[in-house]
Design a protein around this motif. Structure first.
Motif, mmCIF file in Angstrom:
data_model
loop_
_atom_site.group_PDB
_atom_site.id
_atom_site.type_symbol
_atom_site.label_atom_id
_atom_site.label_comp_id
_atom_site.label_asym_id
_atom_site.label_seq_id
_atom_site.Cartn_x
_atom_site.Cartn_y
_atom_site.Cartn_z
ATOM 1 N N LEU A 1 -37.705 8.175 -13.023
ATOM 2 C CA LEU A 1 -37.737 7.691 -11.514
ATOM 3 C C LEU A 1 -39.076 6.615 -11.284
ATOM 4 C CD1 LEU A 1 -37.446 11.043 -9.755
ATOM 5 C CD2 LEU A 1 -35.887 9.101 -9.623
ATOM 6 N N PHE A 2 -40.017 6.871 -11.937
ATOM 7 C CA PHE A 2 -41.205 5.543 -11.790
ATOM 8 C C PHE A 2 -40.885 4.500 -12.555
ATOM 9 C CE2 PHE A 2 -44.408 9.314 -11.520
ATOM 10 C CZ PHE A 2 -44.789 8.869 -10.242
ATOM 11 N N GLY A 3 -39.977 4.764 -13.795
ATOM 12 C CA GLY A 3 -39.519 3.381 -14.359
ATOM 13 C C GLY A 3 -38.619 2.572 -13.284
ATOM 14 N N LEU A 4 -37.465 3.091 -12.586
ATOM 15 C CA LEU A 4 -36.752 2.622 -11.811
ATOM 16 C C LEU A 4 -37.457 1.987 -10.528
ATOM 17 C CD1 LEU A 4 -33.825 5.269 -11.857
ATOM 18 C CD2 LEU A 4 -33.813 3.016 -12.953
ATOM 19 N N LEU A 5 -38.401 2.753 -10.122
ATOM 20 C CA LEU A 5 -39.225 2.145 -8.941
ATOM 21 C C LEU A 5 -40.061 0.854 -9.307
ATOM 22 C CD1 LEU A 5 -40.792 5.378 -7.246
ATOM 23 C CD2 LEU A 5 -38.928 4.032 -6.412
ATOM 24 N N HIS B 1 -37.957 -6.781 -9.173
ATOM 25 C CA HIS B 1 -36.927 -7.510 -8.799
ATOM 26 C C HIS B 1 -36.902 -7.916 -7.482
ATOM 27 C CE1 HIS B 1 -34.293 -7.252 -12.238
ATOM 28 N NE2 HIS B 1 -34.479 -5.839 -12.283
ATOM 29 N N LYS B 2 -37.640 -7.034 -6.551
ATOM 30 C CA LYS B 2 -37.902 -7.705 -5.370
ATOM 31 C C LYS B 2 -38.924 -8.651 -5.100
ATOM 32 C CE LYS B 2 -38.715 -5.332 -0.667
ATOM 33 N NZ LYS B 2 -39.133 -3.991 -0.013
ATOM 34 N N GLU B 3 -39.938 -8.631 -6.048
ATOM 35 C CA GLU B 3 -40.942 -9.440 -6.043
ATOM 36 C C GLU B 3 -40.248 -10.926 -6.460
ATOM 37 O OE1 GLU B 3 -44.148 -8.474 -8.383
ATOM 38 O OE2 GLU B 3 -44.621 -6.777 -7.162
ATOM 39 N N LYS B 4 -39.271 -10.915 -7.361
ATOM 40 C CA LYS B 4 -38.818 -12.049 -8.085
ATOM 41 C C LYS B 4 -38.056 -12.676 -6.967
ATOM 42 C CE LYS B 4 -38.809 -11.239 -13.080
ATOM 43 N NZ LYS B 4 -37.954 -10.765 -14.089
ATOM 44 N N ALA B 5 -37.097 -11.822 -6.077
ATOM 45 C CA ALA B 5 -36.294 -12.184 -5.385
ATOM 46 C C ALA B 5 -37.134 -12.950 -3.968
ATOM 47 C CB ALA B 5 -35.415 -11.233 -4.738
ATOM 48 N N ALA B 6 -38.306 -12.463 -3.823
ATOM 49 C CA ALA B 6 -39.011 -13.235 -2.571
ATOM 50 C C ALA B 6 -39.558 -14.367 -3.017
ATOM 51 C CB ALA B 6 -40.248 -12.110 -2.165
ATOM 52 N N ARG C 1 -39.147 -1.076 -11.667
ATOM 53 C CA ARG C 1 -38.289 -2.281 -11.910
ATOM 54 C C ARG C 1 -37.811 -2.730 -10.631
ATOM 55 N NH1 ARG C 1 -32.667 -1.245 -15.022
ATOM 56 N NH2 ARG C 1 -31.836 -3.408 -15.020
ATOM 57 N N PHE C 2 -37.412 -2.025 -9.654
ATOM 58 C CA PHE C 2 -36.876 -2.289 -8.392
ATOM 59 C C PHE C 2 -37.947 -3.132 -7.718
ATOM 60 C CE2 PHE C 2 -36.708 -1.489 -3.755
ATOM 61 C CZ PHE C 2 -35.402 -2.039 -3.364
ATOM 62 N N GLY C 3 -39.201 -2.621 -7.826
ATOM 63 C CA GLY C 3 -40.512 -3.641 -7.299
ATOM 64 C C GLY C 3 -40.406 -4.843 -7.936
#
Length: 75
Positions: free
Chosen positions: A53-57, A63-68, A59-61
């Motif tokens: 779960l920590f790894g997925l969180l 991806h969100k930073e790259k998109a921004a 990773r999600f963070g």
């Protein structure tokens, strides 16, 4: 490739069943002020799930930073 996927899933299921059956001894876990008794296989599974779960969180963070960063700024 489809059969390989099925064989891999069967092998992992058998491995997990063997692991669980071999690690059923009860261990005592101290968490802050509490003491919990649980099978060691369950403890390992819980710790693994928390790590995933920590790894997925994380990773999600990322991806969100790259998109921004890719999104053009509007003034």
């Amino acid at each position: 490739m489809h059969k390989l996927h099925h064989y891999l899933m069967i092998a992992l299921t058998i491995f997990a069943a063997i692991f669980i059956l071999q690690n059923m001894q009860i261990v005592e876990v101290d968490i802050l002020f509490w003491q919990i008794n649980m099978p060691s296989a369950l403890l390992i599974a819980v710790v693994l799930a928390i790590g995933v779960l920590f790894g997925l969180l994380l990773r999600f963070g990322k991806h969100k930073e790259k998109a921004a960063a890719k999104e053009p700024e509007r003034d």
